[in-house]
Enzyme design. Structure first.
Site, PDB file in Angstrom:
ATOM      1  N   GLY A  50       0.847  -1.193   0.000  1.00 52.49           N
ATOM      2  CA  GLY A  50       0.000   0.000   0.000  1.00 52.49           C
ATOM      3  C   GLY A  50       0.872   1.229   0.000  1.00 52.49           C
ATOM      4  N   CYS A  77       5.368  -6.093   1.198  1.00 52.96           N
ATOM      5  CA  CYS A  77       5.725  -4.678   1.187  1.00 52.96           C
ATOM      6  C   CYS A  77       5.152  -3.962   2.414  1.00 52.96           C
ATOM      7  CB  CYS A  77       5.273  -4.037  -0.132  1.00 52.96           C
ATOM      8  SG  CYS A  77       5.975  -2.388  -0.362  1.00 52.96           S
ATOM      9  N   TYR A  78       4.134  -3.121   2.214  1.00 49.44           N
ATOM     10  CA  TYR A  78       3.555  -2.445   3.373  1.00 49.44           C
ATOM     11  C   TYR A  78       3.024  -3.464   4.388  1.00 49.44           C
ATOM     12  CZ  TYR A  78       0.674   0.562   6.236  1.00 49.44           C
ATOM     13  OH  TYR A  78       0.132   1.216   7.309  1.00 49.44           O
ATOM     14  N   HIS A 165       7.653  -7.244  -4.194  1.00 45.75           N
ATOM     15  CA  HIS A 165       6.318  -7.587  -4.697  1.00 45.75           C
ATOM     16  C   HIS A 165       6.376  -8.907  -5.470  1.00 45.75           C
ATOM     17  CE1 HIS A 165       4.052  -4.008  -3.617  1.00 45.75           C
ATOM     18  NE2 HIS A 165       5.207  -3.380  -3.732  1.00 45.75           N
ATOM     19  N   GLU A 167       4.001 -10.579  -6.538  1.00 44.68           N
ATOM     20  CA  GLU A 167       2.873 -10.689  -7.477  1.00 44.68           C
ATOM     21  C   GLU A 167       3.177 -10.106  -8.848  1.00 44.68           C
ATOM     22  OE1 GLU A 167       3.137  -8.658  -4.973  1.00 44.68           O
ATOM     23  OE2 GLU A 167       2.104  -6.753  -5.265  1.00 44.68           O
ATOM     24  N   ASP A 223     -17.976 -10.706 -21.458  1.00 43.90           N
ATOM     25  CA  ASP A 223     -18.587 -10.814 -20.128  1.00 43.90           C
ATOM     26  C   ASP A 223     -20.096 -11.066 -20.202  1.00 43.90           C
ATOM     27  OD1 ASP A 223     -16.041 -10.117 -19.472  1.00 43.90           O
ATOM     28  OD2 ASP A 223     -16.519  -8.058 -18.921  1.00 43.90           O
ATOM     29  N   SER A 224     -20.782 -10.228 -20.979  1.00 48.78           N
ATOM     30  CA  SER A 224     -22.238 -10.422 -21.036  1.00 48.78           C
ATOM     31  C   SER A 224     -22.567 -11.734 -21.761  1.00 48.78           C
ATOM     32  CB  SER A 224     -22.929  -9.229 -21.704  1.00 48.78           C
ATOM     33  OG  SER A 224     -22.481  -9.047 -23.017  1.00 48.78           O
ATOM     34  N   ALA A 225     -21.713 -12.131 -22.725  1.00 55.03           N
ATOM     35  CA  ALA A 225     -21.972 -13.385 -23.441  1.00 55.03           C
ATOM     36  C   ALA A 225     -21.859 -14.581 -22.503  1.00 55.03           C
ATOM     37  CB  ALA A 225     -20.990 -13.536 -24.606  1.00 55.03           C
ATOM     38  N   LYS A 371     -11.175 -11.675 -15.451  1.00 55.04           N
ATOM     39  CA  LYS A 371     -11.434 -11.821 -16.888  1.00 55.04           C
ATOM     40  C   LYS A 371     -10.912 -13.138 -17.473  1.00 55.04           C
ATOM     41  CE  LYS A 371     -12.594  -9.133 -20.528  1.00 55.04           C
ATOM     42  NZ  LYS A 371     -13.674  -8.138 -20.451  1.00 55.04           N
TER      43      LYS A 371
END
Ligand code: XMP
Length: 516
Positions: A50, A77-78, A165, A167, A223-225, A371
């Site tokens: 952060g 980290c933070y 980090h 990630e 997404d909507s599909a 996603k």
């Protein structure tokens, strides 16, 4: 696994990496109390990085009781500094900040976090303060020039942390370090997959919806599909999809939704042709925000009317439609929880942004997914690759890729240029490396060119290929020159009104991905 969020940007990335390690993860704000966290029975928690200094006034604090609750914890980290400080270690401003690529020296080759990994490894750092003394009971297992204690662990208590980090992809062995914590210190099983999502969601949707009818707005996007396909799998004919063709779509897009999507899912589809309506509403509009608001407003009106028609049909027993499907993803949920006080950069327009007086209950089967996971679910549901791997496309469509007034002629020009760029990128096998490649028509700009033996005075287009993990930040994609050359040659040869192709080499920030 719960990620305690001290700064939204990193928390989402951590949650995704944990899921890549096949451990299900969710994010909670740092304001959650120890009781609230423990009540969710996590197998482990990760304290994210952060922007604050642990000593700054008003900096988010960590309740030391969290580390006595018997839940394994990993600080990043933070979060690492907050853990050190809460347990009696020392955090200081040493004057040796580290930002970006840093060489990490592993001092505990036999440690749980680093076993089997190189003694020297590049990591991504971003800190001004440093842990100078680890709390009692912790073993220091890595160090760097600016971080005397760059990693520590106390496996007996299930606690560990790193200054860097893990990630971000620039930390070469970050994922391995994270997995060592998850599997070996926290005892998590790598068992979570997207396979179970379809089954679970189908059951949950049936339970929520019962025998009522459901309406879903399709945008042509993934997404909507996927959301619609899941609901269709669950309740079949009770679902009606509404697709508004606003005339701002890419070449072939409407056909793909009308034919390919229906063929793959068997969904019942109501198509509204609203091209004229949008074009007249957009006549004379050049300001980007006005354009976005105009498209958003018209969209809602058309969708509302179509939905009202579906609603009027009622369900089998003549009851009104009660449910609206939305393809909301997990990042949207996290962001809308943390968006207080943030500046409006652009007014995003989404399918289903309905006025409050249309009272629907929401069905959001993707609300816990990222996603890439949505794409996996889409493939599992049998959706065509062209829909599942489609690049993100903004709700206002090509309308915000024409700089200047949107007219039918300009849309036709842009649609052709865009189709060529997409085709060549696909042929070059770059679809999965590139997040998206808007093609932007500078409709009010002309430049002199020469084609054949004649002078031309045509429009430029801008290619905007970007790489990104979540569209929050992006870099311009290094598309090979020969691919760029093919796109440029074909566009200037095949689209008469365009005589110049340019490349946008701006990252986000400072640019945004779209031009408007
Ligand atoms: P920007 O231009 O803000 O875009 O960097 C970030 C991502 O969002 C997409 N985008 C939109 N998506 N409605 C959408 O559904 C919108 O109004 C909208 N505007 C931008 C853009 O394509 C990129 O992926």
């Amino acid at each position: 696994m719960l990620v305690v969020d001290f700064g939204a940007q990193y928390a989402q990335l951590i949650a995704r990496r944990v899921r890549e390690a096949r451990v299900y993860s969710e994010i909670v704000p740092h304001t959650a109390t120890v009781e609230e966290i423990v009540a969710r029975k996590p197998k482990a928690i990760i304290l994210s990085g952060g922007p604050s200094s642990v000593y700054a006034q008003g900096a988010p604090r960590v309740d030391p009781a969290l580390f006595g609750a018997g839940v394994p914890a990993f600080g990043i980290c933070y979060g690492f500094q907050a853990m050190a400080s809460a347990l009696g270690g020392t955090v200081q401003r040493t004057g040796l900040s580290e930002f970006g690529r840093t060489e990490l020296e592993v001092t505990g080759a036999d440690s749980t976090l680093f076993h089997g990994l190189p003694a020297q490894q590049p990591v991504w750092m971003s800190h001004g303060d440093a842990v100078t003394e680890a709390p009692e009971g912790f073993r220091v297992v890595a160090t760097s020039a600016g971080a005397p204690v760059a990693a520590f662990e106390d496996t007996a208590r299930g606690l560990a942390g790193v200054q860097f980090h893990p990630e971000v992809l620039h930390s070469a062995h970050g994922q391995a370090v994270l997995e060592h914590f998850l599997y070996e210190i926290a005892g998590c099983e790598p068992s979570w997959t997207t396979d179970s999502i379809v089954e679970d969601q189908v059951a949950a949707i049936r339970e929520q919806v019962g025998s009522k009818r459901v309406v879903c707005g399709l945008s042509g996007g993934v997404d909507s599909a996927v959301a619609a396909a899941l609901v269709q799998r669950a309740v079949g004919d009770q679902l009606t999809c509404v697709f508004v063709d606003h005339g701002l779509l890419r070449k072939d897009e409407a056909r793909q939704v009308e034919e390919d999507f229906v063929a793959a899912t068997g969904v019942s589809l109501k198509v509204v042709d609203a091209k004229e309506r949008f074009l007249s509403a957009l006549a004379g509009v050049t300001d980007p925000e006005t354009k976005r608001k105009t498209i958003g407003r018209e969209f809602i009106r058309v969708f509302e009317q179509a939905a009202a028609e579906v609603v009027a049909e009622g369900d089998a027993a003549g009851e009104p439609v009660e449910f609206l499907v939305q393809g909301t993803l997990y990042p949207d949920i996290v962001e809308s929880g943390g968006g207080a006080g943030t500046a409006t950069i652009k007014s995003h327009h989404n399918v289903g942004g309905l006025p409050e007086d249309l009272q629907f209950a929401l069905v959001e089967p993707l609300r816990t997914l990222f996603k890439d996971e949505v794409r996996k679910v889409g493939l599992e549901l049998g959706l065509p690759e062209e829909i599942v791997w489609r690049q993100p496309f903004p709700g206002p469509g090509l309308g915000i890729r024409i700089i200047g007034e949107v007219t039918e002629d300009r849309l036709a020009i842009l649609r052709e240029a865009d189709a060529i760029a997409r085709e060549e990128l696909t042929l070059a096998g770059l679809d999965r490396d590139i997040w998206q490649c808007p093609v932007v028509l500078l409709a009010d700009v002309r430049s002199v060119g020469v084609q054949g033996d004649g002078r031309t005075y045509g429009h430029p287009v801008v290619l905007r290929p970007v790489t990104s993990e979540d569209a929050m930040t992006a870099d311009w994609a290094r598309v090979p020159y020969d691919v760029l050359a093919r796109i440029s040659t074909r566009i200037t040869n095949e689209v008469r009104e365009i005589n110049r192709v340019t490349l946008d080499v701006t990252s986000k920030p400072p640019g945004t991905i779209e031009w408007e």
